[in-house]
Design a protein around this motif. Structure first.
Motif, mmCIF file in Angstrom:
data_model
loop_
_atom_site.group_PDB
_atom_site.id
_atom_site.type_symbol
_atom_site.label_atom_id
_atom_site.label_comp_id
_atom_site.label_asym_id
_atom_site.label_seq_id
_atom_site.Cartn_x
_atom_site.Cartn_y
_atom_site.Cartn_z
ATOM 1 N N GLU A 1 0.851 -1.186 0.000
ATOM 2 C CA GLU A 1 0.000 0.000 0.000
ATOM 3 C C GLU A 1 0.890 1.240 0.000
ATOM 4 O O GLU A 1 1.738 1.414 0.875
ATOM 5 C CB GLU A 1 -0.889 -0.020 1.244
ATOM 6 C CG GLU A 1 -2.013 0.970 1.224
ATOM 7 C CD GLU A 1 -2.948 0.792 2.400
ATOM 8 O OE1 GLU A 1 -4.076 1.298 2.341
ATOM 9 O OE2 GLU A 1 -2.545 0.145 3.389
ATOM 10 N N THR A 2 0.726 2.112 -1.006
ATOM 11 C CA THR A 2 1.549 3.312 -1.129
ATOM 12 C C THR A 2 0.676 4.487 -1.538
ATOM 13 O O THR A 2 -0.523 4.340 -1.776
ATOM 14 C CB THR A 2 2.662 3.139 -2.187
ATOM 15 O OG1 THR A 2 2.062 3.136 -3.488
ATOM 16 C CG2 THR A 2 3.436 1.846 -1.980
ATOM 17 N N ASP A 3 1.298 5.676 -1.671
ATOM 18 C CA ASP A 3 0.565 6.852 -2.137
ATOM 19 C C ASP A 3 0.702 7.045 -3.641
ATOM 20 O O ASP A 3 0.419 8.112 -4.171
ATOM 21 C CB ASP A 3 1.038 8.113 -1.406
ATOM 22 C CG ASP A 3 2.542 8.333 -1.535
ATOM 23 O OD1 ASP A 3 3.224 7.469 -2.119
ATOM 24 O OD2 ASP A 3 3.031 9.361 -1.044
ATOM 25 N N GLY A 4 1.140 6.011 -4.344
ATOM 26 C CA GLY A 4 1.280 6.087 -5.793
ATOM 27 C C GLY A 4 1.138 4.710 -6.407
ATOM 28 O O GLY A 4 0.446 3.845 -5.871
ATOM 29 N N VAL A 5 1.805 4.507 -7.534
ATOM 30 C CA VAL A 5 1.737 3.239 -8.264
ATOM 31 C C VAL A 5 3.092 2.550 -8.188
ATOM 32 O O VAL A 5 4.125 3.172 -8.435
ATOM 33 C CB VAL A 5 1.354 3.480 -9.738
ATOM 34 C CG1 VAL A 5 1.298 2.162 -10.496
ATOM 35 C CG2 VAL A 5 0.015 4.196 -9.829
ATOM 36 N N VAL A 6 3.100 1.268 -7.846
ATOM 37 C CA VAL A 6 4.344 0.494 -7.825
ATOM 38 C C VAL A 6 4.585 -0.064 -9.220
ATOM 39 O O VAL A 6 3.780 -0.829 -9.747
ATOM 40 C CB VAL A 6 4.277 -0.648 -6.794
ATOM 41 C CG1 VAL A 6 5.544 -1.497 -6.863
ATOM 42 C CG2 VAL A 6 4.104 -0.079 -5.389
ATOM 43 N N MET A 7 5.714 0.336 -9.824
ATOM 44 C CA MET A 7 6.021 -0.058 -11.200
ATOM 45 C C MET A 7 7.181 -1.043 -11.300
ATOM 46 O O MET A 7 7.408 -1.615 -12.356
ATOM 47 C CB MET A 7 6.365 1.191 -12.025
ATOM 48 C CG MET A 7 5.240 2.199 -12.141
ATOM 49 S SD MET A 7 3.842 1.599 -13.107
ATOM 50 C CE MET A 7 4.576 1.470 -14.732
#
Length: 332
Positions: A257-263
């Motif tokens: 869970e993050t504040d963006g996208v995991v790429m």
């Protein structure tokens, strides 16, 4: 069962590889060695915060990347220039019920711009002139530090006479992030170890009416810079699969869970980094999967784990390690 180390490139091949690399990757100009421009930012997202604003986010480059700043484009128009440590921005002055496309370019310390990111599209909601009533205050803001560099925030949803459009997260009175209309939690990354922080949350509707701030949440991140608790991929599984006389390892997991996208992810076999996995386009929603060739022999043991590159450009905590034996059921 026996355990073997990860596959390695034979040492005798290294001089040829190095020579080929030098011949193809090195250049020279009158000013000295040529320098490649920064890579295109990845993980770009855009979400309408109201009928006239859009929140654009992207991932910072990984460790060692030299980025001095970012340029944000609305279509072909440059709309924002930002320093290298910033990886999100609000674009304002937009029209209601309109579609927009945004891209981001990275800039190095020589002023060289890299290629554009992939374009992300977003449509602003309809503006309601009669709506001057703000949403109710988000309730019961809670949270805690997740190691040294991130924090989890949760709150109770607001209501509005029309509809809540987004939630704005503030750090010591400065807006740092926006979450969607249905969000009641978010993870804030890019924090500093051993630092005190104060967060509040405001709800916003499509007419740009903002609620009063929630209660203030105060927390302190852990001291050790390497403390990345709470940032590991979850429910990580690794299973052996036979195909055409060879054995493959199938991986699956839930992104952290993050504040963006995991790429991007790093995969380790037997505690040595084996490969990096980078999504070329949008990462899969929900559970992610990846498969790779392991061996032609049955009974070979591998210990597998993965870690994610977070939107702030740092790597998170490793997942729990899974033991896989080719040709056998998975072991924990």
């Amino acid at each position: 069962m026996r355990r073997i180390p990860p596959h390695r490139i034979p040492l005798r091949a290294l001089p040829l590889c190095a020579a080929a690399f030098l011949l193809t990757s090195c250049g020279w100009t009158d000013d000295g060695p040529s320098v490649a421009p920064p890579a295109a930012p990845i993980g770009v997202t855009a979400e309408a915060g109201s009928s006239s604003t859009v929140h654009v986010m992207w991932n910072r480059p990984g460790p060692g990347a030299e980025v001095e700043g970012y340029s944000v484009y609305q279509g072909e128009k440059l709309v924002k220039e930002l320093p290298g440590e910033q990886y999100m921005v609000d674009i304002s002055g937009l029209k209601p019920s309109a579609s927009y496309s945004f891209t981001v370019r990275a800039r190095d310390d020589r002023g060289t711009l890299g290629p554009r990111s992939r374009a992300v599209k977003v449509t602003t909601p309809r503006f309601k002139k009669a709506d001057k009533k703000p949403p109710t205050v988000p309730g019961e803001l809670k949270g805690d530090a997740r190691g040294a560099r991130s924090a989890l925030l949760t709150w109770k949803s607001s209501t509005d006479d029309q509809a809540v459009a987004s939630y704005d997260i503030y750090q010591s009175g400065t807006k740092i992030h926006s979450a969607g209309a249905k969000a009641t939690r978010t993870v804030v990354t890019g924090l500093r170890p051993g630092t005190d922080y104060t967060f509040t949350v405001k709800a916003r509707d499509a007419s740009d009416n903002s609620s009063a701030a929630s209660n203030a949440l105060r927390l302190t991140t852990a001291e050790g810079a390497a403390d990345a608790r709470g940032t590991a991929p979850t429910e990580f599984e690794a299973v052996s699969r036979e195909e055409d006389g060879s054995y493959h390892i199938d991986l699956s997991w839930n992104p952290p869970e993050t504040d963006g996208v995991v790429m991007q992810y790093r995969i380790q076999l037997n505690r040595e980094q084996t490969t990096s996995l980078v999504w070329g386009g949008n990462p899969p929603k929900g559970r992610a999967k990846h498969s790779f060739y392991a061996d032609r022999e049955k009974g070979v043991t591998y210990r597998v784990r993965i870690q994610a590159m977070l939107p702030d450009g740092t790597f998170g905590e490793y997942s729990p390690e899974r033991v896989v034996v080719t040709g056998e059921a998975p072991k924990r």
